[in-house]
Design a protein around this motif. Sequence first.
Motif, mmCIF file in Angstrom:
data_model
loop_
_atom_site.group_PDB
_atom_site.id
_atom_site.type_symbol
_atom_site.label_atom_id
_atom_site.label_comp_id
_atom_site.label_asym_id
_atom_site.label_seq_id
_atom_site.Cartn_x
_atom_site.Cartn_y
_atom_site.Cartn_z
ATOM 1 N N LEU A 1 0.921 -1.237 -0.054
ATOM 2 C CA LEU A 1 -0.169 -0.203 0.097
ATOM 3 C C LEU A 1 1.003 1.342 0.038
ATOM 4 O O LEU A 1 1.932 1.359 0.767
ATOM 5 C CB LEU A 1 -0.916 -0.103 1.110
ATOM 6 N N PHE A 2 0.539 2.155 -0.680
ATOM 7 C CA PHE A 2 1.368 3.392 -0.953
ATOM 8 C C PHE A 2 0.609 4.587 -0.826
ATOM 9 O O PHE A 2 -0.363 4.993 -1.493
ATOM 10 C CB PHE A 2 1.954 3.614 -2.546
ATOM 11 N N ASP A 3 0.854 5.281 0.383
ATOM 12 C CA ASP A 3 0.031 6.628 0.721
ATOM 13 C C ASP A 3 0.684 7.633 0.122
ATOM 14 O O ASP A 3 1.530 8.264 0.860
ATOM 15 C CB ASP A 3 -0.353 6.613 2.078
ATOM 16 N N GLU A 4 0.204 8.211 -1.189
ATOM 17 C CA GLU A 4 0.944 9.368 -1.346
ATOM 18 C C GLU A 4 2.683 9.493 -1.325
ATOM 19 O O GLU A 4 3.350 10.427 -0.692
ATOM 20 C CB GLU A 4 0.531 10.599 -1.042
ATOM 21 N N PRO A 5 3.249 8.434 -2.058
ATOM 22 C CA PRO A 5 4.618 8.065 -1.730
ATOM 23 C C PRO A 5 5.625 9.258 -2.180
ATOM 24 O O PRO A 5 6.715 9.305 -1.714
ATOM 25 C CB PRO A 5 4.644 6.686 -2.256
ATOM 26 N N THR A 6 4.936 9.935 -2.961
ATOM 27 C CA THR A 6 5.918 11.055 -3.705
ATOM 28 C C THR A 6 5.513 12.668 -3.295
ATOM 29 O O THR A 6 6.269 13.398 -3.922
ATOM 30 C CB THR A 6 6.004 11.157 -4.981
ATOM 31 N N ASP B 1 4.877 -8.243 -10.684
ATOM 32 C CA ASP B 1 3.471 -8.748 -10.293
ATOM 33 C C ASP B 1 3.380 -8.602 -8.858
ATOM 34 O O ASP B 1 2.585 -9.573 -8.288
ATOM 35 C CB ASP B 1 3.319 -10.178 -10.716
ATOM 36 N N MET B 2 3.976 -7.605 -8.433
ATOM 37 C CA MET B 2 3.286 -7.169 -6.766
ATOM 38 C C MET B 2 1.873 -6.593 -7.072
ATOM 39 O O MET B 2 1.604 -5.950 -7.911
ATOM 40 C CB MET B 2 4.211 -6.282 -6.229
ATOM 41 N N THR B 3 1.051 -6.957 -5.758
ATOM 42 C CA THR B 3 -0.529 -6.424 -5.989
ATOM 43 C C THR B 3 -0.032 -5.029 -5.135
ATOM 44 O O THR B 3 0.630 -4.955 -4.096
ATOM 45 C CB THR B 3 -1.290 -7.334 -4.944
ATOM 46 N N MET B 4 -0.448 -3.902 -5.713
ATOM 47 C CA MET B 4 -0.182 -2.647 -5.316
ATOM 48 C C MET B 4 -1.381 -2.009 -5.271
ATOM 49 O O MET B 4 -2.166 -1.866 -6.343
ATOM 50 C CB MET B 4 0.812 -2.178 -6.060
ATOM 51 N N LEU B 5 -1.685 -0.946 -4.230
ATOM 52 C CA LEU B 5 -2.864 0.085 -4.284
ATOM 53 C C LEU B 5 -1.875 1.305 -3.744
ATOM 54 O O LEU B 5 -1.134 1.291 -2.976
ATOM 55 C CB LEU B 5 -3.755 -0.265 -3.048
ATOM 56 N N VAL B 6 -2.333 2.199 -4.657
ATOM 57 C CA VAL B 6 -1.369 3.523 -4.816
ATOM 58 C C VAL B 6 -2.236 4.749 -4.647
ATOM 59 O O VAL B 6 -3.099 4.951 -5.597
ATOM 60 C CB VAL B 6 -0.467 3.459 -5.819
ATOM 61 N N VAL B 7 -2.139 5.541 -3.502
ATOM 62 C CA VAL B 7 -2.763 6.810 -3.712
ATOM 63 C C VAL B 7 -1.754 7.851 -4.110
ATOM 64 O O VAL B 7 -0.827 7.936 -3.518
ATOM 65 C CB VAL B 7 -3.471 7.172 -2.219
#
Lengths: 260, 267
Positions: free
Chosen positions: B186-191, B213-219
């Motif tokens: 899970l990425f919460d506004e990583p940049t 192939d990583m499962t990812m959720l990105v905000v």
Amino acid sequence: MRFDWGFFWKSLFTPSEPFLNGLVLTIVISVVAMVLAIVVGLIVALMRRSHLAVLRWCAGVYIWVIRGTPLLVQLVLIYTGLAAVGLYQFSDVSLLGLSLKAAVQAAIIGLMVNESAYIAEIIRAGLDSVPKGQFEAAASLGMKPGKVMRWIIVPQALRVMVPPLGNSFNGMMKTTSVLSVIGVSEMFLVTQSISSYTFHTFEIFIVAAIYYLALTTIWTFIQANIESRLAHQLGIEQPIRITQRLLGARRGAPAVAARG
Amino acid sequence: MNSKESTTTATAEQAGAPVVSVRGASRTLGGRKVLDDVWLDVMRGQVVVLVGPSGAGKTTLLRSLNHLETVDSGEILIAGVPIGHQDLTSGKKVSTSELALRRREIGFVFQHFNLFPHMTAAENVWNAPVRVLGTPKKDARRDAIALLDRVGLADKAEARPSQLSGGQQQRVAIARALAMRPKVMLFDEPTSALDVEMVGEVLAVMRELALEDMTMLVVTHEMRFAREVADRIIVMDAGRIIEDAPPDQLFSNPQHERTKAFLSAID
């Protein structure tokens, strides 16, 4: 001026046995009371952060009462007061081959109780100083609360806690002079009695002052060493010159730069 | 219990069950619905980008997936295992340590990195495997160096976070999350907290993860990244998912008025 230099040098460099015993007792009481106060303070601090309102409330009342009353009153209550109403009477015990006088036990407990209330607040402030994101990052890695404390929060909180804790200990060594009221033969009481039978009040109290100063100065060096180790751990090199520490004019510790 | 857990997980994955499953999650904060009956399934290997105006509930949803926020109602399952203090299917309470156990499989990357400042980059990465999984220090350290190498920071292994740039810190944070071998990242506004010139290096690492192939959720607000890397883009508004479509479709033919408004605002 009638300053007896001979007596002064003799008392300073070849102190009498009672004086040395007083010095040792001062150090022992300070160290033992401080260690116990940190333990109790930690418990009270954790109670203040508890989910249970009862525990938070108890800790709050403890801190309020202890910090709001003089040490001298607490000491007399513990040693003389408890015995007077027949609740508890301290008596000499022997521990590991050492005899521990009743007054010394009361002194250690009194100092511990008094100091623990202040230390609880220091520990709480230290834990509060660690950003919430550190708890979250540790939790997101699957750490249980105990491990989060042990590996992530406490090492960071220590840096904030050590300077005020060190100052507490410094104060504690001087505060032991108050123990003379309940008849603990620490350095102050011994000095007083030497003064009363030699009439060299000024000389002997100057000697006592020098010994107190030596104790606190040595501790300042030890504390500086601990602090610089902790700073090094955080990758912050900011040496504070020892003269700055001793003579004041010490700038506040910098906030941790660029918290991860 | 561990073996039981892994069997349920294995069967769930074989059956093509979603890695992330949100079933009717709602949350009200101060009278405002921050999450309003959210339903979402994310399949293995999918990259899902969450977009929407600020206050739409993207970050709340993401943080709920790792129980950094709680939901008032609804259920969240990660690899078939409920996340939260209450197991809604059985009604049983989940202890804090059991919750910690379940969180291990979910990697989280924070906007402000949240690296541990008292540890070197390598320690940041190997710390959790050693403390949580009981991996021998030697192996964990070797893995940590390999992970740092993967994010291009093998030479910074002994550096403290305070000696690293924002982009470098975020890459270490990604390596740290990967060290737990998560099933989903899970990425919460990583940049968002980075200077412009460092955004690229972090996105490059994420792009590579997506390829593996990583499962990812990105905000994120990085629309180019969303367009190029996402399998699905989810648009949120006022606590609801208002649109869920592959990027081509979403950018060329947005269905919802709010989506159109949002897309034109960021162009």
